[in-house]
Every structure is written in structure tokens, then in C-alpha cells.
Scaffold this motif. Structure first.
Motif, mmCIF file in Angstrom:
data_model
loop_
_atom_site.group_PDB
_atom_site.id
_atom_site.type_symbol
_atom_site.label_atom_id
_atom_site.label_comp_id
_atom_site.label_asym_id
_atom_site.label_seq_id
_atom_site.Cartn_x
_atom_site.Cartn_y
_atom_site.Cartn_z
ATOM 1 N N LYS A 291 0.826 -1.198 0.000
ATOM 2 C CA LYS A 291 0.000 0.000 0.000
ATOM 3 C C LYS A 291 0.860 1.248 0.000
ATOM 4 O O LYS A 291 1.916 1.297 0.638
ATOM 5 C CB LYS A 291 -0.925 0.008 1.219
ATOM 6 N N CYS A 292 0.395 2.248 -0.719
ATOM 7 C CA CYS A 292 1.090 3.534 -0.776
ATOM 8 C C CYS A 292 1.155 4.133 0.629
ATOM 9 O O CYS A 292 0.152 4.177 1.351
ATOM 10 C CB CYS A 292 0.356 4.472 -1.722
ATOM 11 N N THR A 293 2.334 4.596 1.026
ATOM 12 C CA THR A 293 2.494 5.159 2.368
ATOM 13 C C THR A 293 1.844 6.532 2.496
ATOM 14 O O THR A 293 1.660 7.030 3.606
ATOM 15 C CB THR A 293 3.989 5.272 2.723
ATOM 16 N N LYS A 294 1.491 7.156 1.374
ATOM 17 C CA LYS A 294 0.891 8.489 1.413
ATOM 18 C C LYS A 294 -0.634 8.440 1.410
ATOM 19 O O LYS A 294 -1.287 9.160 2.154
ATOM 20 C CB LYS A 294 1.378 9.314 0.205
ATOM 21 N N CYS A 295 -1.221 7.575 0.570
ATOM 22 C CA CYS A 295 -2.694 7.582 0.455
ATOM 23 C C CYS A 295 -3.337 6.260 0.849
ATOM 24 O O CYS A 295 -4.560 6.134 0.826
ATOM 25 C CB CYS A 295 -3.116 7.964 -0.967
ATOM 26 N N ASP A 296 -2.532 5.257 1.182
ATOM 27 C CA ASP A 296 -2.995 3.950 1.675
ATOM 28 C C ASP A 296 -3.720 3.127 0.609
ATOM 29 O O ASP A 296 -4.368 2.141 0.928
ATOM 30 C CB ASP A 296 -3.907 4.117 2.888
ATOM 31 N N SER A 297 -3.598 3.511 -0.653
ATOM 32 C CA SER A 297 -4.224 2.699 -1.706
ATOM 33 C C SER A 297 -3.284 1.566 -2.112
ATOM 34 O O SER A 297 -2.053 1.696 -2.030
ATOM 35 C CB SER A 297 -4.564 3.555 -2.928
ATOM 36 N N ILE A 298 -3.847 0.445 -2.539
ATOM 37 C CA ILE A 298 -3.049 -0.707 -2.957
ATOM 38 C C ILE A 298 -2.386 -0.402 -4.293
ATOM 39 O O ILE A 298 -3.055 -0.040 -5.264
ATOM 40 C CB ILE A 298 -3.929 -1.965 -3.080
ATOM 41 N N PHE A 299 -1.064 -0.540 -4.352
ATOM 42 C CA PHE A 299 -0.411 -0.398 -5.649
ATOM 43 C C PHE A 299 0.049 -1.741 -6.199
ATOM 44 O O PHE A 299 0.243 -1.890 -7.404
ATOM 45 C CB PHE A 299 0.733 0.630 -5.614
ATOM 46 N N LEU A 300 0.237 -2.742 -5.337
ATOM 47 C CA LEU A 300 0.528 -4.098 -5.798
ATOM 48 C C LEU A 300 -0.168 -5.086 -4.869
ATOM 49 O O LEU A 300 -0.065 -4.976 -3.645
ATOM 50 C CB LEU A 300 2.038 -4.379 -5.797
ATOM 51 N N GLN A 301 -0.864 -6.023 -5.465
ATOM 52 C CA GLN A 301 -1.501 -7.091 -4.693
ATOM 53 C C GLN A 301 -0.989 -8.430 -5.197
ATOM 54 O O GLN A 301 -0.908 -8.654 -6.399
ATOM 55 C CB GLN A 301 -3.027 -7.033 -4.849
ATOM 56 N N THR A 308 -1.665 -9.937 -8.682
ATOM 57 C CA THR A 308 -3.046 -9.925 -9.184
ATOM 58 C C THR A 308 -3.535 -8.517 -9.488
ATOM 59 O O THR A 308 -4.470 -8.339 -10.264
ATOM 60 C CB THR A 308 -3.989 -10.586 -8.166
ATOM 61 N N ILE A 309 -2.952 -7.519 -8.856
ATOM 62 C CA ILE A 309 -3.299 -6.118 -9.124
ATOM 63 C C ILE A 309 -2.004 -5.324 -9.218
ATOM 64 O O ILE A 309 -1.112 -5.463 -8.377
ATOM 65 C CB ILE A 309 -4.195 -5.523 -8.015
ATOM 66 N N ASP A 310 -1.891 -4.505 -10.248
ATOM 67 C CA ASP A 310 -0.739 -3.614 -10.397
ATOM 68 C C ASP A 310 -1.272 -2.218 -10.708
ATOM 69 O O ASP A 310 -1.724 -1.944 -11.816
ATOM 70 C CB ASP A 310 0.173 -4.106 -11.526
ATOM 71 N N ASN A 311 -1.241 -1.357 -9.706
ATOM 72 C CA ASN A 311 -1.757 0.000 -9.862
ATOM 73 C C ASN A 311 -0.636 1.031 -9.824
ATOM 74 O O ASN A 311 -0.752 2.068 -9.187
ATOM 75 C CB ASN A 311 -2.781 0.316 -8.758
ATOM 76 N N LEU A 317 5.268 5.136 -9.698
ATOM 77 C CA LEU A 317 4.416 6.078 -8.968
ATOM 78 C C LEU A 317 3.107 5.422 -8.564
ATOM 79 O O LEU A 317 2.610 4.518 -9.245
ATOM 80 C CB LEU A 317 4.094 7.309 -9.837
ATOM 81 N N CYS A 318 2.549 5.885 -7.447
ATOM 82 C CA CYS A 318 1.206 5.468 -7.060
ATOM 83 C C CYS A 318 0.218 6.037 -8.071
ATOM 84 O O CYS A 318 0.225 7.246 -8.346
ATOM 85 C CB CYS A 318 0.893 5.974 -5.657
ATOM 86 N N GLN A 319 -0.602 5.188 -8.621
ATOM 87 C CA GLN A 319 -1.565 5.630 -9.632
ATOM 88 C C GLN A 319 -2.596 6.583 -9.042
ATOM 89 O O GLN A 319 -3.150 7.426 -9.739
ATOM 90 C CB GLN A 319 -2.266 4.408 -10.233
ATOM 91 N N ASN A 320 -2.824 6.473 -7.742
ATOM 92 C CA ASN A 320 -3.858 7.269 -7.098
ATOM 93 C C ASN A 320 -3.391 8.673 -6.744
ATOM 94 O O ASN A 320 -4.094 9.649 -6.976
ATOM 95 C CB ASN A 320 -4.352 6.559 -5.833
ATOM 96 N N CYS A 321 -2.147 8.776 -6.180
ATOM 97 C CA CYS A 321 -1.707 10.090 -5.701
ATOM 98 C C CYS A 321 -0.385 10.564 -6.298
ATOM 99 O O CYS A 321 0.125 11.629 -5.923
ATOM 100 C CB CYS A 321 -1.607 10.084 -4.174
#
Length: 595
Positions: A291-301, A308-311, A317-321
Motif C-alpha cells: 500500500k502507498c504510504t501516502k494515500c494507503d491505496s493498494i499499488f501491488l496485490q 493480481t493487481i498492479d496500480n 508512482l502510485c496511480q492514485n496520488c
């Protein structure tokens, strides 16, 4: 470089690990594979790996180093520890060397390259004991763009760790316990020296991930786990990944139960509560999320070794933030039109290409080029519309093996002046990544004042639609992508001229579609003028009578081809009406070969 020094009484001191064994002539150190041969200490396993495998990088375990890539894993016999629970005791506690086959450092690097590995991992037994062999491999690996990875008990000598700087990129280090007496009595090692080594790895900029094998009733007390987690947070970094690995009975430790999921979860909670950003539970088939340390969204699962997930955005970079992610990542030119212009499934793309090939066979298509190809023109619409036309020309390139494919296409989404060359590390396709030729890309950026790197313009379908064909037809080739905006064809032709004159290993792909949204009858008339002009290398007609979204690139190619007296031949032409049966507003597509 030598990793030994003179001692007393004709002994030599081995400086590979923290044991610093004083070895008599004809004897080996604790590891059993480094021998005093009178005037030197010889690494007896040099060139003789006991195990060579291709593994997912996640198996090491390394979760923040080149995710989803393959690593060539090698190990020898011998070890400087005597762990009673060793899962690789068949080689680590063995000193008999099989010398039936010798693998030179270059042979190991070649194996990695041939199998599309992005790194070489020195693992299975303790790599420190065969560091002279590793060092020679690592130097060659670096020259070939490969990363070097240590999977170690962390008991390297200070000399070896200092030498690793610039050679070893990442390491997974075992922190087996936080009990000094346990390290001394059961492993024959010094916990304080191990802790100092971990801090030195960090200081020298070598990315480290730490693994603790959680053994029931041995090192799984809340106090000991908390001490380990606090050490990592306070002495290394709170962003250092901590892998909690489940124990299973093995070797001499058969009397203990397997580690329970509850025990792993308890250790995980301790690590997170202490402040570690990345804690993972291994050997238990569990889901592990980064999980991204800045926004807590999953970037790799991940589940086991499969992502199974690559964000990630651009691979780093985190895709979310848009925050930069912790670890070692290849920057990536990501797919932007998968599932719209082409399928995101590799199997589906291969089926589509096979379908196109079967049509060509049924039509008795002659895929032998009439001259030696140096470049092609290829369309860039959705594969259902222009894929057959593109495949027809790519199928004629089977005999050539360029090391680099230079793809040049127009920008459809961004208005900008001049051109941009992709400076990412790899180009993502549904069938795997293509390495970007960073050396040539850097050369273009540094030597042509109209070439820059503007990351956002590489979200471009005109070039991206060529990548699945390149991955399929040229699996060993690298790619360089140029996207152009407002630029003259004369400028682009300077690059093409240089390729034709100096670089026989580079093949050029010019991307274009033809006329847009006329009736089929009018489109055929307009496009046929352009097709004839391609066959004749006629730039003037392309300047006055041709419509095409990539006509700047086509004109640049025709100018250079004419300069070098090349030939040109149109391979296929059709319109979108061949698929839609709508003749009212069509788009024209062609492919051609130049050489």
C-alpha cells in the motif's frame, strides 16, 4: 580483487564473511569451500553452481524489486551457518562439488538474458562464500542491464559489503532471531555483527528486505518479534519490508509444528503497530498487498508469487496520488489503449495474429520481401480494423533480427512542438514488457535539439499499437519510441538518415493511417494517389495531395529512402468499411516495406 590476507604460521585469513577464518595450508574454512592453497585462498565452487533455476522475483522474497519479473537464481554447495531448520540443507550442508559442468560468469549472464530475466539472484545457500564468482558475474550483469540480488544470512565481512556497492542492487537478509545467545549457540554467529551489517547495507544504498522465519516456541514471542520490528524501524527504516515466513519441519528440526496463520497474523500486527510500512506473510498462500504510504491505496496485490493487481503509474508512482514508491522499479511506458484498440489478453492477441496469418496462407500471400527491408509503414487503428494490414507487413520481416526497433508516430492527444523520445526502462505489452534501448534513446535526446522527453505524450496509440506486433515478431529486440507533434519532416529525416547510414542494427517503423471519414469511393481515390506516391518515393505528391495523420513521418521516410536509393512497395490497403460495411465514412489503412 582478493578476499584473504596473510596470518601467522603460514595461515591465511579469509575475508569473505564475519568468521574471518584463519585457514591452514590445504584446509578450508567453516564454509567448507574456500581453501588455503599455499599462496592464496581458492573458492572451490567458482564456476560450479549446484542449482540454477528461473524464479519469480517474489520468491526470494523481494516484493519491492522489479515486481512481476523473472530472476535467474544460482547457488552452490556450502554455507557459513549450520541452521538446524535449513530448507536447502541438501546443498548448504554439503561440501562435495559436482564439477561435471563449468559455468563461466559470461555463461550465467547469457542464461539470464536468453530467458528474459531482469536480474540474477545469488541464493539457496549462503552467497557470501562464493562471492569471488558472484563478483565476476555481477560486473558482466551490470554491463548487460541486469540487476544483482543477494539472498543472505547477512554475515558478510565488512570488506565484502563495501565491495558490493555499485554491484549488488538489492538483498533479502535473514534476521533469524533477536536473541544473541541463540545466534551464538545454534548458528555460530554474532547477532551484533549482523545488525551492524544490516545498517551498512542501508548506508551504502543497497535496497534491503528482511525475512524472519517464525518458528513456534523459538522466536515467536511477542517480545522478540517486537524487538525485531523496533530494530528495523529505528535502525534501518520504517519503509524496509519485513517478510514473516511460515516455518515447516525440515532437516534436523522435525519436532516443531508448522507456523499457524494466527501466529503469522500476530507477528504482522506487531510489525504494523510498531510502525513498519510494509509487512508481509509468506509461505502460507496468503494475499499480500503493498500500500502507498501516502494515500494507503493498494499499488501491488499478490497471492503467493503472482501479482493480481498492479496500480503503478510509469512503474514507479502510485496511480492514485502520484507519490514515488519505495523500492527498485523499472520505469515503464504503460499501455494506454489496451481493451480498446487491442485486447489486454496475450492469448487473445496471439489468436488474432494466428487468424491473420491463416488468412494470408489461404490467399497464397508471398511473405518473402522483394528486397532487404530497412523500414516499414504500418497503420495504427484498432486491430479489428487495421490489424490485418499491419500483420501483413510484419510477417515479411521474419528473417531479420534487429537489436532495436525505432517506432515513429504522430501525437493525437497532446499538442506540442518538435518530438519526444521515451526514456522509460521498459515498454509494457499484454504479452510482456519490451526493453527500451536507453542508450540509443539517450543519444537521440542529447544529440538532436528537437528531441526531448515529455512523459505524458507517450500515452499515444499510434506508436503503442505497433508494440504487440514487435513483441510477437521480434521477441529479442529492444524498442525506442518517438512521438512527434508540430515538426517538419526534414527534421525527422535527419534521424532516419543517420540510421540508414550508420546503424544497421536498427529497424524503423513509421506509423500512419490514411484519409479519414470520406465515402469509401472518395477515400479509395485519395488513398490510391498516396499509395502510388509511396511506391515511387514521391514526396511532392505526399505534400500536396495526400491526407494521413502520420504524413510527416511518411514524408521523412520517403525523403531518406530516396536519398539512399532504396526501393518501396505497398503491401496491403483497405478501409474500415471492409469490417463495418459502412461506406459513408471510412478510414484508410496501408502497410508498405522500404529497403
Amino acid at each position: 580483487m582478493n578476499f584473504y590476507k596473510p596470518s601467522n604460521n603460514n595461515k591465511l585469513t579469509c575475508t569473505l564473511c564475519q568468521h574471518y577464518c584463519n585457514i591452514s595450508q590445504g584446509k578450508t574454512g567453516i564454509c567448507g569451500v574456500n581453501k588455503n592453497t599455499v599462496d592464496k585462498i581458492e573458492c572451490l565452487v567458482y564456476g560450479y553452481p549446484a542449482v540454477i533455476n528461473i524464479d519469480p522475483i517474489e520468491k526470494k522474497p523481494l516484493y519491492h524489486v522489479l515486481p512481476k519479473s523473472k530472476t535467474l537464481s544460482i547457488g552452490t554447495v556450502g554455507c557459513n551457518f549450520k541452521c538446524s531448520f535449513c530448507q536447502n540443507h541438501g546443498i548448504s550442508q554439503e561440501v562435495k562439488i559436482n564439477k561435471e559442468k563449468y559455468y563461466s560468469p559470461q555463461a550465467i549472464v547469457n542464461l539470464a538474458l536468453q530467458n528474459d530475466c531482469k536480474s540474477i539472484s545469488y541464493t539457496y545457500n549462503e552467497p557470501t562464500i562464493f562471492y569471488p564468482y558472484i563478483r565476476d558475474i555481477a560486473i558482466l550483469a551490470k554491463k548487460n542491464g541486469l540487476k544483482n540480488i543477494f539472498v543472505s544470512n547477512g554475515f558478510e565481512s565488512t570488506e565484502v559489503i563495501n565491495d558490493m556497492q555499485g554491484l549488488i542492487d538489492a538483498a533479502n537478509i535473514d534476521l533469524k532471531s533477536f536473541n544473541s545467545e541463540y545466534y551464538k549457540k545454534h548458528l555460530g554467529a554474532d547477532l551484533d555483527k549482523l545488525k551492524q551489517n544490516l545498517k551498512l547495507f542501508k548506508k551504502l544504498g543497497i535496497w534491503i528486505e528482511i525475512t524472519t522465519l517464525v518458528i513456534p516456541n523459538l522466536n515467536d514471542s511477542n517480545e522478540e518479534l517486537r524487538d525485531i520490528a523496533n530494530f528495523i524501524v529505528n535502525e534501518i527504516s520504517d519503509t524496509t519490508p519485513w517478510h514473516l515466513s511460515a516455518f515447516h519441519p525440515d532437516y534436523k528440526m522435525l519436532d516443531r509444528p508448522r507456523t499457524s496463520i494466527d501466529s503469522l497474523q500476530n507477528a504482522y500486527n506487531i510489525g504494523k503497530n510498531v510502525g513498519l510500512k510494509y509487512v508481509y506473510m509468506g509461505n502460507a498462500s496468503l494475499e499480500n498487498n503493498s500500500k502507498c504510504t501516502k494515500c494507503d491505496s493498494i499499488f501491488l496485490q499478490r497471492i503467493t508469487y503472482k501479482t493480481t493487481i498492479d496500480n503503478r503509474k510509469f512503474g514507479v508512482l502510485c496511480q492514485n496520488c502520484n507519490s514515488k514508491l519505495d523500492g527498485i522499479y523499472n520505469t515503464s511506458r504503460d499501455m494506454s489503449v489496451a481493451n480498446s484498440f487491442y485486447s489486454s489478453s496475450c492469448n487473445e492477441i496471439k489468436k488474432q495474429f494466428n487468424h491473420f496469418d491463416n488468412i494470408l496462407k489461404d490467399a497464397n500471400f508471398n511473405n518473402k520481401p522483394p528486397f532487404s527491408p530497412k523500414a516499414i509503414i504500418s497503420p495504427h487503428a484498432g486491430f479489428v480494423y487495421s490489424g490485418f494490414t499491419a500483420n501483413a507487413v510484419y510477417s515479411m520481416l521474419e528473417g531479420i533480427k534487429p537489436s532495436t526497433i525505432l517506432v515513429i508516430g504522430p501525437s493525437h492527444k497532446h499538442r506540442f512542438k518538435n518530438a519526444s523520445v521515451s526514456m522509460f526502462d521498459e515498454y509494457i505489452t499484454p504479452c510482456g514488457e519490451i526493453s527500451i534501448d536507453k542508450n540509443y534513446a539517450s543519444y537521440l535526446k542529447n544529440n538532436y535539439d528537437f528531441i526531448d522527453f515529455i512523459p505524458e505524450v507517450h500515452n499515444e496509440h499510434s506508436t503503442e499499437t505497433q508494440a504487440p506486433f514487435i513483441k510477437d515478431k521480434f521477441p529479442k529486440s529492444k524498442i525506442v519510441e518517438i512521438v512527434y507533434g508540430d515538426i517538419t519532416y526534414e527534421k525527422l529525416s535527419l534521424i532516419i538518415d543517420e540510421v540508414f547510414e550508420k546503424y544497421s542494427h536498427i529497424f524503423i517503423v513509421i506509423s500512419t493511417d490514411l484519409s479519414h471519414f470520406y465515402s469509401k469511393e472518395k477515400a479509395n481515390k485519395l488513398d490510391n494517389i498516396c499509395l502510388q506516391a509511396i511506391n515511387n518515393l514521391d514526396i511532392s505528391t505526399w505534400e500536396t495531395a495526400c491526407e494521413a495523420c502520420g504524413r510527416v513521418g511518411v514524408k521523412a521516410l520517403l525523403k531518406s529512402a530516396k536519398k539512399y536509393n532504396f526501393n518501396s512497395k505497398v503491401i496491403d490497403y483497405r478501409t474500415s468499411a471492409d469490417i463495418t460495411n459502412d461506406d459513408s465514412k471510412v478510414v484508410g489503412y496501408t502497410s508498405a516495406i522500404i529497403g
